[in-house]
Design an enzyme around this catalytic site. Structure first.
Site, PDB file in Angstrom:
ATOM      1  N   ARG A  92     116.376 -25.251  -7.991  1.00  0.00           N
ATOM      2  CA  ARG A  92     116.983 -25.870  -6.913  1.00  0.00           C
ATOM      3  C   ARG A  92     116.781 -27.380  -7.075  1.00  0.00           C
ATOM      4  O   ARG A  92     117.675 -28.226  -6.901  1.00  0.00           O
ATOM      5  CB  ARG A  92     116.317 -25.279  -5.612  1.00  0.00           C
ATOM      6  CG  ARG A  92     116.952 -24.099  -5.177  1.00  0.00           C
ATOM      7  CD  ARG A  92     116.269 -23.524  -3.907  1.00  0.00           C
ATOM      8  NE  ARG A  92     116.621 -24.510  -2.940  1.00  0.00           N
ATOM      9  CZ  ARG A  92     115.943 -24.283  -1.573  1.00  0.00           C
ATOM     10  NH1 ARG A  92     115.089 -23.395  -1.425  1.00  0.00           N
ATOM     11  NH2 ARG A  92     116.404 -25.040  -0.525  1.00  0.00           N
ATOM     12  N   HIS A 143     111.863 -30.386   6.881  1.00  0.00           N
ATOM     13  CA  HIS A 143     111.275 -29.262   6.055  1.00  0.00           C
ATOM     14  C   HIS A 143     110.764 -29.782   4.932  1.00  0.00           C
ATOM     15  O   HIS A 143     110.711 -29.074   3.937  1.00  0.00           O
ATOM     16  CB  HIS A 143     112.323 -28.330   6.016  1.00  0.00           C
ATOM     17  CG  HIS A 143     112.681 -27.664   7.323  1.00  0.00           C
ATOM     18  ND1 HIS A 143     113.774 -26.746   7.476  1.00  0.00           N
ATOM     19  CD2 HIS A 143     112.110 -27.466   8.547  1.00  0.00           C
ATOM     20  CE1 HIS A 143     113.757 -26.355   8.671  1.00  0.00           C
ATOM     21  NE2 HIS A 143     112.895 -26.499   9.415  1.00  0.00           N
ATOM     22  N   CYS A 154      94.035 -27.194  -0.613  1.00  0.00           N
ATOM     23  CA  CYS A 154      93.704 -28.261   0.190  1.00  0.00           C
ATOM     24  C   CYS A 154      94.867 -29.087   0.626  1.00  0.00           C
ATOM     25  O   CYS A 154      95.874 -28.915   0.726  1.00  0.00           O
ATOM     26  CB  CYS A 154      92.786 -29.393  -0.809  1.00  0.00           C
ATOM     27  SG  CYS A 154      93.627 -30.208  -2.099  1.00  0.00           S
TER      28      CYS A 154
END
Ligand code: BJW
Length: 298
Positions: A92, A143, A154
């Site tokens: 993508r 998003h 982390c």
């Protein structure tokens, strides 16, 4: 002999079984409303980038090499098979780098330029609104971005060039060669976690500062005139909830989608609009009273 009259489907049966008036299809009436709109909220989804050649999430575009794109967009999928999830995202990233913003992206950029009171909420991670130069102060990327990376253990978040550097071991892999887990870089901060795409997967929270900022915009005065919903199936929260939020603040809703209206999804009413077609074609036409006929793809 004259043919029988075409049935008038101006009313549809809603999910609750009641007859409900259908949303308007009139571009002319929408233009009249838009001309006097000062505060506008725009929600954009994968359908806006379809004309740029990028697949959507659900429907026909939602299958990637026999995998359901929705299943791959979860922390659980990354825990199970990080190499598979990275293969999906690398493909993508490459496709998004090759894609170009379309006339729909450009029209929304111009709308923001012409209307200070316009805020866009994007669910897209493909970087096309950024490349179309959408003013950063007038858009939120709910998003995340394909061009950011995070650590899966982390709080490390790397953006753009830094992310690109960290991802080099993955980006130099030939696209056709299978990725191994050993190819995935470890976090340069905690050295324990693995680098993962800098996006928000199902079950993950949207950054709270962004949520607060959107909430404050919606609740601010004056009321919201127009809520434009472009190229989204409107199935994912919290994005979808903003449609109702804007409606409560007075907005009339206009949806643009290539599919026929699904009355159960958007709950459009008589004062709203539904425009069926390609967002790249329809959005510039719908915004003409504000942006003119200028928006064109380079
Ligand atoms: C065209 C066109 C053309 C095509 N022109 N139109 C139960 C358990 C766990 C969670 C939940 C739960 N119930 C609810 C939730 C919350 C969950 C959720 O919404 N689930 C629903 C599915 C029910 N939401 C979350 O988890 C969110 N976080 C959250 O709420 O945190 C708090 C919380 C946590 C846990 C429980 C409860 C609360 C986070 C959501 C993150 C979504 N992430 C993804 C992946 C991002 C990275 C990536 O892209 O890879 O975002 S999923 C995917 O869907 C992606 C998209 O941005 C998003 C929306 O999709 P979109 O844009 O609408 O695309 P499509 O494909 O669905 O639709 C395209 C449309 O375009 C179609 O309508 C076409 O017809 C149309 N179209 N061509 C115009 N040319």
């Amino acid at each position: 002999m004259s043919s029988p009259a075409v049935p008038d489907y101006s009313a549809v049966v809603s999910a609750t079984g009641f007859l409900r008036p259908r949303a308007s299809r009139s571009t002319e009436l929408f233009h009249d409303h838009l001309s006097t709109s000062r505060r506008l909220l725009v929600l954009i989804g994968a359908g806006l980038s379809a004309a740029s050649g990028l697949p959507t999430f659900r429907g026909q575009g939602g299958l990637w090499r026999k995998h359901d794109a929705k299943q791959l967009s979860t922390p659980a999928a990354f825990e199970d098979d990080p190499a598979l999830v990275w293969t999906f995202y690398l493909e993508r990233i490459r496709a998004a780098k090759d894609a170009k913003p379309n006339a729909g992206h450009l029209a929304l950029v111009e709308l923001a330029e012409k209307r200070e009171g316009c805020l866009t909420i994007s669910m897209n991670i493909d970087g096309l609104s950024e490349r179309a130069r959408h003013a950063a102060s007038q858009i939120h990327f709910l998003h995340g971005s394909l061009f950011d990376v995070k650590c899966n253990k982390c709080d490390l978040l790397l953006r753009d060039a830094e992310a690109d550097t960290a991802l080099q071991p993955l980006l130099v892999q030939p696209p056709e060669s299978p990725l191994q887990q050993s190819n995935i870089p470890h976090c340069p901060k905690c050295h324990v976690g693995l680098l993962r795409p800098g996006v928000v997967w199902f079950t993950e929270p949207i950054p709270s500062g962004m949520l607060r900022s959107i909430h404050a915009w919606i609740e601010a005065d004056p009321v919201i005139d127009t809520m434009l919903v472009v190229g989204t199936s409107a199935e994912v929260y919290p994005a979808t909830a903003y449609i109702e939020g804007a409606r409560k603040r007075g907005a009339r809703v206009a949806a643009v989608n290539i599919e026929q209206e699904d009355p159960a999804l958007l709950g459009l009413e008589e004062q709203d609009w539904y425009f069926q077609g390609d967002a790249a074609e329809l959005v510039p036409q719908l915004l003409e009273p504000v942006i003119g006929r200028g928006a064109s793809v380079e």
